[in-house]
Every structure is written in C-alpha cells, then in structure tokens.
Design a protein around this motif. Structure first.
Motif, PDB file in Angstrom:
ATOM      1  N   GLY A  60     -25.083  49.685  31.672  1.00 10.67           N
ATOM      2  CA  GLY A  60     -24.454  48.866  30.637  1.00 10.67           C
ATOM      3  C   GLY A  60     -23.659  47.693  31.178  1.00 10.67           C
ATOM      4  O   GLY A  60     -22.657  47.286  30.589  1.00 10.67           O
ATOM      5  N   PHE A  61     -24.129  47.109  32.288  1.00 10.19           N
ATOM      6  CA  PHE A  61     -23.487  45.931  32.854  1.00 10.19           C
ATOM      7  C   PHE A  61     -24.078  44.675  32.218  1.00 10.19           C
ATOM      8  O   PHE A  61     -25.288  44.475  32.261  1.00 10.19           O
ATOM      9  N   GLN A 109     -15.849  41.509  27.360  1.00 13.69           N
ATOM     10  CA  GLN A 109     -15.863  40.664  28.553  1.00 13.69           C
ATOM     11  C   GLN A 109     -14.568  40.906  29.325  1.00 13.69           C
ATOM     12  O   GLN A 109     -13.591  40.172  29.207  1.00 13.69           O
ATOM     13  N   LEU A 110     -14.581  41.952  30.156  1.00 15.26           N
ATOM     14  CA  LEU A 110     -13.402  42.346  30.926  1.00 15.26           C
ATOM     15  C   LEU A 110     -13.412  41.765  32.333  1.00 15.26           C
ATOM     16  O   LEU A 110     -12.471  41.964  33.094  1.00 15.26           O
ATOM     17  N   GLY A 111     -14.478  41.081  32.682  1.00 15.00           N
ATOM     18  CA  GLY A 111     -14.594  40.505  34.008  1.00 15.00           C
ATOM     19  C   GLY A 111     -15.221  41.468  34.993  1.00 15.00           C
ATOM     20  O   GLY A 111     -15.266  42.687  34.775  1.00 15.00           O
ATOM     21  N   GLY A 170     -19.328  40.995  31.675  1.00 17.22           N
ATOM     22  CA  GLY A 170     -18.946  41.908  30.602  1.00 17.22           C
ATOM     23  C   GLY A 170     -19.639  43.248  30.726  1.00 17.22           C
ATOM     24  O   GLY A 170     -20.357  43.529  31.682  1.00 17.22           O
ATOM     25  N   GLN A 171     -19.388  44.098  29.724  1.00 19.14           N
ATOM     26  CA  GLN A 171     -20.023  45.407  29.674  1.00 19.14           C
ATOM     27  C   GLN A 171     -20.352  45.744  28.227  1.00 19.14           C
ATOM     28  O   GLN A 171     -19.782  45.169  27.294  1.00 19.14           O
ATOM     29  N   GLY A 258     -13.154  47.237  33.672  1.00 19.35           N
ATOM     30  CA  GLY A 258     -13.972  46.142  34.168  1.00 19.35           C
ATOM     31  C   GLY A 258     -15.262  46.676  34.765  1.00 19.35           C
ATOM     32  O   GLY A 258     -15.559  47.872  34.704  1.00 19.35           O
ATOM     33  N   THR A 259     -16.030  45.782  35.313  1.00 23.58           N
ATOM     34  CA  THR A 259     -17.244  46.161  36.038  1.00 23.58           C
ATOM     35  C   THR A 259     -17.030  45.840  37.509  1.00 23.58           C
ATOM     36  O   THR A 259     -16.445  44.808  37.850  1.00 23.58           O
TER      37      THR A 259
END
Length: 371
Positions: A60-61, A109-111, A170-171, A258-259
């Motif tokens: 889910g990236f 969109q957590l970066g 984002g994820q 985040g990712t």
C-alpha cells in the motif's frame, strides 16, 4: 467441466473483450473499455478467489522511488528513461486517486523516509553527493526540491542520524482500493469469473479461442493483464518476483507514521492501524524469489523479524499476527510492456513492483491499444 446452456449463453457467448487478470491493470482496462464502448460485453477471468498476484497483497505504498532507487535505476537506464518512469508513477497515482477518491482508498500523504544503516555509509554518501542532481532532474515533475535531509527522530537503532525525506510520498489501504475498483466494475456491468486459469489461446481471422482449465470459449479481443504470471502465457520479457510481507499486532503508544525505505528499496515498512507492516528481503535470495509460489521462507521472514527487533522498534514488545507473499512482474527494463501480441491479442504487463503507482495508467493504455 460441462456448462449449462444458461451459463454459456449469459457469460461466454458474444464476448467482445476478455481480460485476463482482475488486478489494478485488468479492472482499469475494463472500466476504460466500458467508457469507450458502453454496449460492449466485457468479461474478466481471474485465477484466484481474489485478484491474485500483487494487487491485493502489496504494502500500500503510494510511492515513485526513493533516492537510492533512482540512483540504482540510472545505472541501467538513461536520465530521460528514469524521468519518464517517475513521471508515469506520479501520473498513475493521481489517476488512481481521481478514479476512486482519497476517502475510498484511505489515502494519506505522510511523506516517505529513506533510512541508511551505519554499516552502509557508502550508500548514504552516494545519495548525499547526488541529491542535488536528482532533485534537479525531477524538478520538472514536482516543481519543487523532492529529497531533503532530516534528523532520525523515530528512535531507529543502527541507523544513520540523518535520513532522506520525501514530502510527496503517501500510503493507502490496498484492500479498500481493490474493493472499490471491483464495486465500480460490477456497477458498470462488467462480468468477473474467479478461480479460472487461462492456459492457452489461439487466434483466427476474426476472434481468439481461449482455453481455461475449466472450459474453452471465443472472444473478439483478448487483453492480458496478469503481470507476474505473464510468462505462463508465453510473454517471455516478464519474470515473476515474490515479495514477502509480515504485519504485527497493534503496538501500544505507536509513534511511527509514514512510509520507510531501506537498502535501495529492498526493505520497506509503514504504519497501518497502529501496526507495522514490513516487507522485502528479495535481494537476500534472488533465485529462490523468482517464483510464482505464494510461500514464505525462513531466511527472509527471520531477517524481517530481526530488523524489527534490532533496528525499527528495538526494546518494544511485539507479535507477528500474519505473514504473506505477493508475485510481482519484473524484467531487464522497468518500463511496462503495453503492446499488441497479434491481431486480436494485447498485453499490459511488467509493472516492476510499482503496480499501485502505474497500474491505473497501464490499464488505460492497454485499453487504448484498441481502435
């Protein structure tokens, strides 16, 4: 398998377009065809109970490549090729969000963060020395400097005190994404038959004869969207690549959001429902992982667990709730293969581990091959 008159009449007669694979590419291809040809009879054949391969099994990236991945790609691709790859990933993600909406796929969109182990200082130095050049290369796409240095504030151990941050990454929720695509296809009257494996096909002047493990029928056009399983239908430019994943039970006072990428993207993890989803390790045994078998191996799973304990959440008690694997489609080049294989047969395959990013776009491009 002896089908009834009703089964043959309702599902397997006068089929205009047959799509092999109900993953991201196959469903978007079907939706695009339905938009262009509203009266068309469209059938999707899926080998699994759910979309098999990687569409329901990925991490889910919503990503388009870490800095070290871009540098790695530049070793085998031209600058223009790499720029085109990243641009397609960005366009594909925007298209996916446009088709389904951020709420339906739980997009955030957590970066994205790239981590470097202290034992791999050379990779970190290579990334830092090329950071400005890559930001300049990608500036036309993002209209901003994409990669930035940040402090390691997540309490990771054995990791360089500085990480590379990408604010555009984002994820999303893979299950919700695929459920939304399936609902959309069914609402449009697109037929989907599960647990049907296509074994072979042959063309004549006006149609394609399709042989499955259960029945044989004819279709006007055949579109192959099987990605990691493409070689079973004689598309030799695509090789399967298994990706193994694990997920923890919920962790108390969970703070990581985040990712995250490590080791040129071969390891990756993220937050989901107060858990850590962690995958990768294919580079530990490339030969074994070039397979279509959905299995997990002790070597990779033990390595993932060890990295959780010693690097990602050291000192934090956790349990592994579930493990699984998915099958990607890769090749010598990362550009997807979207082309005609005959007069009535087409394919959209070799997504190179970026199915979430480019699957929607490849699906539309596959449908666009038909006049």
């Amino acid at each position: 398998m002896n089908l009834s008159y009703w089964e043959m009449k309702s599902w397997l007669t006068n089929v205009d377009f047959t799509i092999v694979g109900s993953g991201i590419v196959g469903l978007n291809c079907a939706l695009s065809l339905k938009s262009r040809f509203p009266k068309a009879n469209i059938l999707i054949l899926e080998r699994g109970i759910l979309p098999q391969g990687a569409s329901t099994k990925n991490a889910g990236f919503a990503c388009f490549g870490s800095l070290s991945e871009v540098l790695e790609d530049l070793k085998t691709h031209s600058e223009q090729d790499v720029l085109d790859l990243v641009k397609k990933r960005v366009e594909g993600l925007n298209l996916l969000r446009q088709i389904l909406g951020d709420g339906a796929i739980d997009y955030h969109q957590l970066g994205g963060y790239e981590l470097f182990t202290k034992s791999n200082a050379s990779l970190f130095e290579a990334c830092i020395s090329n950071q400005k050049a890559i930001n300049t290369l990608l500036f036309p796409i993002f209209k901003a400097q994409i990669f930035h240095l940040k402090d390691n504030t997540f309490h990771f151990k054995k990791i360089n005190n500085r990480v590379i941050f990408n604010p555009f990454e984002g994820q999303l929720d893979t299950g919700r994404m695929m459920a939304a695509l399936l609902r959309k296809a069914q609402t449009e009257g697109i037929k989907i038959l599960n647990n049907v494996s296509v074994e072979a096909f042959s063309e004549d002047r006006n149609a394609v004869k399709v042989k499955t493990h259960l029945f044989t029928f004819s279709t006007s056009k055949l579109l192959i969207a099987t990605n990691g399983f493409a070689s079973t239908l004689n598309i030799k430019e695509v090789h399967p690549a298994r990706a193994q994943v694990l997920i923890t039970t919920p962790i108390k006072n969970f703070h990581i959001k985040g990712t995250f990428h490590m080791d040129r993207g071969y390891y990756y993890f993220r937050n989901i429902d107060d858990r850590i989803l962690f995958g990768g390790g294919r580079h530990l045994d490339f030969k074994t992982e070039e397979t279509m078998e959905f299995e997990e191996t002790e070597r990779i799973q033990n390595t993932l667990e060890d990295l959780l304990k010693t690097v990602i959440i050291p000192g934090v008690p956790f349990e592994i709730e579930h493990r699984w694997s998915g099958i990607m489609g890769i090749g010598q080049q990362k550009k997807a293969i979207v082309k005609a294989l005959g007069d009535h047969v087409y394919c959209g395959v070799r997504l190179g581990g970026m199915g979430v990013a480019i699957g929607s776009l490849v699906g539309q491009e596959l449908a666009g091959l038909l006049d």
